[in-house]
Scaffold this motif. Structure first.
Motif, short mmCIF file in Angstrom:
data_model
loop_
_atom_site.label_atom_id
_atom_site.label_comp_id
_atom_site.label_asym_id
_atom_site.label_seq_id
_atom_site.Cartn_x
_atom_site.Cartn_y
_atom_site.Cartn_z
N ASP A 186 -10.44 -15.22 -11.93
CA ASP A 186 -10.56 -15.82 -10.60
C ASP A 186 -9.35 -15.45 -9.75
O ASP A 186 -8.21 -15.70 -10.13
N LEU A 187 -9.61 -14.88 -8.59
CA LEU A 187 -8.52 -14.52 -7.69
C LEU A 187 -8.11 -15.70 -6.82
O LEU A 187 -6.93 -15.89 -6.57
N ILE A 188 -9.07 -16.47 -6.33
CA ILE A 188 -8.74 -17.62 -5.49
C ILE A 188 -9.50 -18.86 -5.95
O ILE A 188 -10.54 -18.77 -6.58
N HIS A 189 -8.93 -20.01 -5.62
CA HIS A 189 -9.59 -21.28 -5.88
C HIS A 189 -9.99 -21.95 -4.56
O HIS A 189 -11.07 -22.48 -4.44
N GLY A 190 -9.09 -21.93 -3.60
CA GLY A 190 -9.35 -22.58 -2.33
C GLY A 190 -8.86 -21.74 -1.18
O GLY A 190 -7.94 -20.96 -1.30
N MET A 191 -9.51 -21.90 -0.05
CA MET A 191 -9.17 -21.14 1.14
C MET A 191 -8.77 -22.08 2.27
O MET A 191 -9.61 -22.80 2.80
N PRO A 192 -7.49 -22.11 2.64
CA PRO A 192 -7.10 -22.93 3.79
C PRO A 192 -7.59 -22.30 5.09
O PRO A 192 -7.45 -21.11 5.30
N GLY A 193 -8.17 -23.10 5.99
CA GLY A 193 -8.63 -22.62 7.30
C GLY A 193 -9.58 -21.47 7.22
O GLY A 193 -9.34 -20.41 7.78
N ILE A 194 -10.69 -21.63 6.54
CA ILE A 194 -11.63 -20.54 6.29
C ILE A 194 -12.29 -20.07 7.58
O ILE A 194 -12.89 -20.86 8.30
N LYS A 195 -12.16 -18.76 7.85
CA LYS A 195 -12.87 -18.11 8.95
C LYS A 195 -13.77 -17.00 8.41
O LYS A 195 -14.74 -16.65 9.02
N ALA A 196 -13.35 -16.44 7.27
CA ALA A 196 -14.11 -15.34 6.67
C ALA A 196 -13.94 -15.39 5.16
O ALA A 196 -12.90 -15.79 4.66
N VAL A 197 -14.98 -14.96 4.47
CA VAL A 197 -14.94 -14.84 3.01
C VAL A 197 -15.20 -13.37 2.69
O VAL A 197 -16.18 -12.79 3.17
N PHE A 198 -14.29 -12.77 1.92
CA PHE A 198 -14.41 -11.37 1.54
C PHE A 198 -14.80 -11.29 0.07
O PHE A 198 -14.20 -11.97 -0.76
N SER A 199 -15.79 -10.47 -0.21
CA SER A 199 -16.23 -10.35 -1.60
C SER A 199 -16.71 -8.93 -1.89
O SER A 199 -16.71 -8.07 -1.02
N GLY A 200 -17.14 -8.74 -3.10
CA GLY A 200 -17.69 -7.46 -3.55
C GLY A 200 -18.94 -7.73 -4.34
O GLY A 200 -19.74 -8.58 -3.97
N HIS A 201 -19.12 -7.04 -5.43
CA HIS A 201 -20.23 -7.16 -6.38
C HIS A 201 -21.53 -6.54 -5.91
O HIS A 201 -22.39 -6.27 -6.71
N CYS A 202 -21.68 -6.30 -4.62
CA CYS A 202 -22.94 -5.75 -4.11
C CYS A 202 -22.94 -4.22 -4.19
O CYS A 202 -23.99 -3.60 -4.16
N HIS A 203 -21.77 -3.62 -4.29
CA HIS A 203 -21.59 -2.16 -4.36
C HIS A 203 -22.11 -1.45 -3.12
O HIS A 203 -22.51 -0.29 -3.17
N LYS A 204 -22.12 -2.16 -2.01
CA LYS A 204 -22.39 -1.58 -0.69
C LYS A 204 -21.87 -2.57 0.35
O LYS A 204 -21.65 -3.74 0.06
N ASN A 205 -21.61 -2.09 1.56
CA ASN A 205 -21.13 -2.96 2.62
C ASN A 205 -22.27 -3.83 3.14
O ASN A 205 -23.39 -3.35 3.33
N ALA A 206 -21.96 -5.09 3.35
CA ALA A 206 -22.96 -6.02 3.87
C ALA A 206 -22.21 -7.21 4.48
O ALA A 206 -20.99 -7.28 4.44
N GLY A 207 -22.94 -8.15 5.01
CA GLY A 207 -22.31 -9.35 5.54
C GLY A 207 -23.13 -9.99 6.63
O GLY A 207 -24.23 -9.56 6.96
N GLY A 208 -22.57 -11.05 7.19
CA GLY A 208 -23.23 -11.79 8.25
C GLY A 208 -22.43 -13.03 8.60
O GLY A 208 -21.32 -13.25 8.09
#
Length: 171
Positions: A88-110
């Motif tokens: 686990d890289l993070i547990h909590g995000m102070p002041g969340i505006k964006a969540v960055f992730s991977g696992h999809c093996h392509k660019n995506a988002g919304g």
């Protein structure tokens, strides 16, 4: 491959060409690597207050420990063959505006209710049309700006001037 080319573009056929075959093909000597796990930014406060469902808004202790880990690794002699970070890289995000992730093996988002979900394509195996790459994220007091770069583009041209200009404004 010539020395200095992208090490991440060297993985093919279940091998990493960063390890030179003529030097690494046959066993020669012991080596070591470093494995780190679970920096989990935000968990220490959550654990301390006894509420792991919240309290992840302070990262100071985890940042100090992660910096200590990097400094310790950089001082090692001989140098490790490689470093891998798991868990686990993070547990909590102070002041969340964006969540960055991977696992999809392509660019995506919304977007959903003002929260941006950003999925970055893989350094390794691609499942879409995107190239092997990394996402550069600039965080200013007012905004979060990000751009995906291919490994070749980032190596050869660096970060775009428009993004670098955002860093200059902050200093």
């Amino acid at each position: 491959m010539a020395e200095g080319q992208d090490v991440f573009a060297r993985a093919r056929g279940r091998t990493v060409r960063g390890f030179r075959q003529d030097e690494e093909y046959q066993w020669k000597a012991p080596f070591y690597f470093i494995q780190g796990a679970d920096p989990q930014f935000g968990l220490m406060k959550a654990w301390a207050i006894g509420d792991c469902g919240s309290g992840g808004d302070e990262w100071e202790e985890e940042i100090k420990l992660t910096e200590q880990a990097v400094q310790a690794i950089n001082k090692l002699n001989p140098k490790p063959k490689f470093f891998v970070l798991c868990g686990d890289l993070i547990h909590g995000m102070p002041g969340i505006k964006a969540v960055f992730s991977g696992h999809c093996h392509k660019n995506a988002g919304g977007f959903y209710k003002g929260l941006e979900m950003v999925v970055s394509s893989a350094i390794g195996c691609q499942l879409g049309e995107d190239t092997h790459g990394l996402r550069v994220v600039i965080v200013t007091e007012e905004d979060i700006v990000h751009r995906y770069y291919s490994l070749n583009e980032l190596s050869n041209q660096g970060i775009g001037k428009d993004l670098l200009d955002l860093l200059v404004k902050q200093n």
